[in-house]
Design a protein around this motif. Structure first.
Motif, PDB file in Angstrom:
ATOM      1  N   VAL A 109       9.015  25.788  65.501  1.00  0.00           N
ATOM      2  CA  VAL A 109       9.113  26.844  64.490  1.00  0.00           C
ATOM      3  C   VAL A 109       7.753  27.036  63.818  1.00  0.00           C
ATOM      4  CG1 VAL A 109      10.219  27.564  62.331  1.00  0.00           C
ATOM      5  CG2 VAL A 109      11.539  26.318  64.072  1.00  0.00           C
TER       6      VAL A 109
ATOM      7  N   VAL B 108      17.157  25.012  58.855  1.00  0.00           N
ATOM      8  CA  VAL B 108      16.412  25.375  60.065  1.00  0.00           C
ATOM      9  C   VAL B 108      17.150  24.893  61.304  1.00  0.00           C
ATOM     10  CG1 VAL B 108      14.307  24.900  61.378  1.00  0.00           C
ATOM     11  CG2 VAL B 108      14.160  25.494  58.947  1.00  0.00           C
TER      12      VAL B 108
ATOM     13  N   LEU C  79      18.703  27.155  64.395  1.00  0.00           N
ATOM     14  CA  LEU C  79      18.283  26.949  65.780  1.00  0.00           C
ATOM     15  C   LEU C  79      19.473  26.608  66.675  1.00  0.00           C
ATOM     16  CD1 LEU C  79      14.993  24.888  65.230  1.00  0.00           C
ATOM     17  CD2 LEU C  79      15.192  27.322  65.810  1.00  0.00           C
TER      18      LEU C  79
ATOM     19  N   PRO D  93      12.752  31.319  66.774  1.00  0.00           N
ATOM     20  CA  PRO D  93      11.699  31.173  65.760  1.00  0.00           C
ATOM     21  C   PRO D  93      10.634  32.251  65.878  1.00  0.00           C
ATOM     22  CG  PRO D  93      12.127  29.094  66.894  1.00  0.00           C
ATOM     23  CD  PRO D  93      12.809  30.173  67.686  1.00  0.00           C
TER      24      PRO D  93
END
Length: 262
Positions: free
Chosen positions: A35, A221, A225, A231
């Motif tokens: 990311v 995050v 994902l 990302p």
């Protein structure tokens, strides 16, 4: 973007020498996850001495950009410590571009760009303080060569005239209790990604100094994902000719928005 409706953008503000170590750890955690970070840069006004290009903060920022992270201009009138480049938002004065006409916005952009260039950085993305940009600011950004503006509710591709609707998620100051705020952030991100909507996380370096908020950001995050979010950095939105899924012509979008709770 490019047919992808669910993407993840993480931005970081408030970088100072005292927060640099924790920010570096956070950036490394994101790098392990693939990311990129968008670093929000807010230089000082001309009346103050500009930051030294050889400061630890500057060296770290240039290194992150060289490794694939992005930077975005984040205003010009913030109050900063003597060794800082990326200050925290200042309540009251923070929304400096929210109501400016094009001419005044342009003057501030010229001064800010000159300072950034002296630091050896190049920037074409703009994130307005408090995430608020006036129509005049958008016009000035186009005139001065910016390609992207990310406000509180959307990411604007200035060249292509496209708008990607996506609200910013951060730790809301109006929510009582750190544990509750952390849970709320992860919950909001989860609901967003489950609806197949883009995720934008705004992180303040001061939040990373405390264990719970730092862990909550990484949990958010990871959740995005796991649900398939791709990302991105804000620089990835520059000059897209094909119309991406979920984008609409900017002429149909109101630019001024209500302030977000932080």
């Amino acid at each position: 973007m490019d047919g992808v409706s669910t993407w993840l953008v993480v931005s970081l503000s408030g970088l100072e020498n005292r927060t640099l170590d924790r920010c570096a750890e956070f950036a490394a955690e994101l790098r392990c996850r693939g990311v990129p970070l968008t670093l929000l840069v807010a230089p000082r006004p001309e009346r103050a001495e500009p930051p030294r290009p050889d400061s630890p903060v500057q060296r770290w920022v240039r290194g992150r950009v060289a490794d694939g992270d992005a930077i975005a201009l984040h205003g010009f009138e913030h109050s900063v410590p003597a060794d800082g480049l990326l200050p925290r938002l200042v309540t009251g004065r923070g929304a400096e571009f929210a109501t400016l006409p094009a001419h005044e916005a342009g003057l501030r952009l010229i001064a800010a760009l000159a300072t950034v260039e002296r630091l050896g950085l190049r920037v074409e993305t703009f994130v307005p303080p408090r995430w608020l940009a006036s129509p005049g600011t958008l016009s000035a950004l186009r005139h001065h060569g910016f390609t992207v503006c990310a406000d509180g509710t959307a990411v604007h591709e200035l060249d292509a005239g496209l708008v990607h609707r996506a609200r910013v998620h951060s730790f809301g100051s109006g929510e009582r209790g750190e544990v509750r705020r952390c849970r709320s952030l992860v919950s909001r991100v989860g609901r967003t990604v489950r609806r197949d909507l883009p995720v934008r996380l705004a992180v303040d370096a001061a939040d990373l100094q405390r264990p719970l908020p730092g862990r909550a950001v990484l949990d958010a995050v990871d959740l995005a994902l796991e649900q398939g979010a791709v990302p991105r950095s804000y620089d990835d939105f520059a000059s897209r000719v094909p119309r991406p899924r979920g984008a609409e012509p900017s002429g149909n979008v109101a630019v001024n928005i209500d302030p977000l709770s932080r």
